[in-house]
Design a protein around this motif. Structure first.
Motif, PDB file in Angstrom:
ATOM      1  N   VAL A   1      14.121 140.444  59.196  1.00 20.92           N
ATOM      2  CA  VAL A   1      15.059 141.297  58.449  1.00 20.92           C
ATOM      3  C   VAL A   1      14.792 142.771  58.748  1.00 20.92           C
ATOM      4  N   ALA A   2      13.533 143.153  58.898  1.00 22.27           N
ATOM      5  CA  ALA A   2      13.214 144.544  59.229  1.00 22.27           C
ATOM      6  C   ALA A   2      13.770 144.920  60.605  1.00 22.27           C
ATOM      7  N   ASN A   3      13.738 143.992  61.550  1.00 22.13           N
ATOM      8  CA  ASN A   3      14.211 144.273  62.910  1.00 22.13           C
ATOM      9  C   ASN A   3      15.726 144.183  63.066  1.00 22.13           C
ATOM     10  N   TYR A   4      16.354 143.245  62.390  1.00 25.35           N
ATOM     11  CA  TYR A   4      17.770 142.967  62.638  1.00 25.35           C
ATOM     12  C   TYR A   4      18.673 143.123  61.424  1.00 25.35           C
ATOM     13  N   GLY A   5      18.109 143.148  60.257  1.00 29.69           N
ATOM     14  CA  GLY A   5      18.919 143.090  59.048  1.00 29.69           C
ATOM     15  C   GLY A   5      19.059 144.400  58.315  1.00 29.69           C
ATOM     16  N   ASP A   6      19.208 144.268  57.035  1.00 30.86           N
ATOM     17  CA  ASP A   6      19.449 145.407  56.165  1.00 30.86           C
ATOM     18  C   ASP A   6      18.512 145.282  54.970  1.00 30.86           C
ATOM     19  N   PRO A   7      17.860 146.370  54.575  1.00 38.51           N
ATOM     20  CA  PRO A   7      16.911 146.290  53.458  1.00 38.51           C
ATOM     21  C   PRO A   7      17.576 145.944  52.119  1.00 38.51           C
ATOM     22  N   SER A   8      18.893 146.067  52.038  1.00 35.88           N
ATOM     23  CA  SER A   8      19.568 145.728  50.776  1.00 35.88           C
ATOM     24  C   SER A   8      19.788 144.219  50.619  1.00 35.88           C
ATOM     25  N   TRP A   9      19.598 143.459  51.684  1.00 43.04           N
ATOM     26  CA  TRP A   9      19.780 142.016  51.585  1.00 43.04           C
ATOM     27  C   TRP A   9      18.752 141.414  50.654  1.00 43.04           C
ATOM     28  N   ILE A  10      19.184 140.408  49.941  1.00 43.83           N
ATOM     29  CA  ILE A  10      18.281 139.628  49.099  1.00 43.83           C
ATOM     30  C   ILE A  10      17.725 138.521  49.987  1.00 43.83           C
ATOM     31  N   MET A  11      16.413 138.376  49.996  1.00 44.46           N
ATOM     32  CA  MET A  11      15.773 137.410  50.885  1.00 44.46           C
ATOM     33  C   MET A  11      15.231 136.238  50.075  1.00 44.46           C
ATOM     34  N   VAL A  12      15.618 135.019  50.495  1.00 48.06           N
ATOM     35  CA  VAL A  12      15.208 133.791  49.817  1.00 48.06           C
ATOM     36  C   VAL A  12      14.651 132.828  50.864  1.00 48.06           C
ATOM     37  N   MET A  13      13.520 132.215  50.562  1.00 46.72           N
ATOM     38  CA  MET A  13      12.992 131.144  51.412  1.00 46.72           C
ATOM     39  C   MET A  13      13.293 129.840  50.685  1.00 46.72           C
ATOM     40  N   ASP A  14      14.133 129.015  51.296  1.00 51.16           N
ATOM     41  CA  ASP A  14      14.603 127.793  50.645  1.00 51.16           C
ATOM     42  C   ASP A  14      13.536 126.703  50.659  1.00 51.16           C
ATOM     43  N   ASP A  15      13.475 125.985  49.551  1.00 52.64           N
ATOM     44  CA  ASP A  15      12.553 124.850  49.447  1.00 52.64           C
ATOM     45  C   ASP A  15      13.269 123.525  49.717  1.00 52.64           C
ATOM     46  N   GLY A  16      14.484 123.607  50.206  1.00 54.60           N
ATOM     47  CA  GLY A  16      15.270 122.413  50.464  1.00 54.60           C
ATOM     48  C   GLY A  16      16.397 122.232  49.467  1.00 54.60           C
ATOM     49  N   THR A  17      16.311 122.896  48.337  1.00 49.75           N
ATOM     50  CA  THR A  17      17.320 122.771  47.284  1.00 49.75           C
ATOM     51  C   THR A  17      18.670 123.309  47.731  1.00 49.75           C
ATOM     52  N   LEU A  18      18.688 124.487  48.328  1.00 46.70           N
ATOM     53  CA  LEU A  18      19.953 125.126  48.700  1.00 46.70           C
ATOM     54  C   LEU A  18      20.614 124.443  49.897  1.00 46.70           C
ATOM     55  N   VAL A  19      19.820 124.001  50.880  1.00 43.10           N
ATOM     56  CA  VAL A  19      20.436 123.312  52.015  1.00 43.10           C
ATOM     57  C   VAL A  19      21.082 122.015  51.567  1.00 43.10           C
ATOM     58  N   GLU A  20      20.490 121.362  50.602  1.00 42.63           N
ATOM     59  CA  GLU A  20      21.095 120.133  50.074  1.00 42.63           C
ATOM     60  C   GLU A  20      22.325 120.452  49.241  1.00 42.63           C
ATOM     61  N   LYS A  21      22.244 121.464  48.395  1.00 45.81           N
ATOM     62  CA  LYS A  21      23.370 121.818  47.530  1.00 45.81           C
ATOM     63  C   LYS A  21      24.612 122.202  48.340  1.00 45.81           C
ATOM     64  N   PHE A  22      24.413 122.948  49.428  1.00 46.31           N
ATOM     65  CA  PHE A  22      25.539 123.431  50.235  1.00 46.31           C
ATOM     66  C   PHE A  22      25.760 122.599  51.505  1.00 46.31           C
ATOM     67  N   ASN A  23      25.038 121.470  51.617  1.00 45.86           N
ATOM     68  CA  ASN A  23      25.202 120.545  52.737  1.00 45.86           C
ATOM     69  C   ASN A  23      25.050 121.244  54.093  1.00 45.86           C
ATOM     70  N   VAL A  24      24.047 122.088  54.190  1.00 48.49           N
ATOM     71  CA  VAL A  24      23.784 122.846  55.416  1.00 48.49           C
ATOM     72  C   VAL A  24      23.153 121.918  56.446  1.00 48.49           C
ATOM     73  N   ARG A  25      23.698 121.952  57.655  1.00 43.13           N
ATOM     74  CA  ARG A  25      23.172 121.114  58.729  1.00 43.13           C
ATOM     75  C   ARG A  25      22.900 121.900  59.998  1.00 43.13           C
ATOM     76  N   SER A  26      23.103 123.209  59.960  1.00 44.71           N
ATOM     77  CA  SER A  26      22.827 124.002  61.154  1.00 44.71           C
ATOM     78  C   SER A  26      22.501 125.444  60.776  1.00 44.71           C
TER      79      SER A  26
END
Length: 144
Positions: A84-109
């Motif tokens: 995020v420091a190299n490519y992103g924006d400091p205003s972004w909210i950063m979350v490390m998923d424990d698997g809950t969000l990928v399952e909730k939103f059916n993320v596959r890629s």
């Protein structure tokens, strides 16, 4: 959701009338490009919150069945912060998923984007959208 710094957040307290959930990994080359796309969006349109969700964690990889030999190792908070420091924006909210969000939103890629309004209505969900596709959704919410 819990941020990388341990703060609990919800759609109600992130600000903006459009919330973009971006599922990414710190080792991913195409994620650097998508970071640039999201940066341009937040510069051009007001009232957008970006939540960068690094789902390349040990827990999420296990939930997805991607904890296999030969795959990149799980990201750490340090590699995520560096990305995020190299490519992103400091205003972004950063979350490390424990698997809950990928399952909730059916993320596959990687580079999976979900755009929601403040009420939690999903307005867009897809992989690696173009800047034009994202702008179209944002304009429909902001009346532009």
């Amino acid at each position: 959701m819990k941020t990388i710094d341990g703060e609990i957040i919800s759609l109600n307290n992130v600000g903006g009338d459009v919330v973009i959930l971006w599922f990414m990994a710190a080792w991913c080359p195409s994620c650097a490009y998508m970071a640039d796309v999201l940066d341009r969006l937040t510069e051009k349109y007001e009232e957008i919150s970006v939540i960068a969700i690094d789902f390349w964690t040990a827990e999420a990889l296990k939930a997805l069945g991607l904890n296999k030999p030969g795959y990149p190792p799980p990201d750490t908070p340090e590699t995520f912060r560096k990305f995020v420091a190299n490519y992103g924006d400091p205003s972004w909210i950063m979350v490390m998923d424990d698997g809950t969000l990928v399952e909730k939103f059916n993320v596959r890629s990687i580079d999976y984007i979900v755009i929601m309004d403040k009420s939690g209505n999903v307005l867009y969900a897809g992989t690696a959208p173009t800047l034009g596709e994202l702008e179209s959704v944002i304009k429909s919410v902001q009346g532009g």
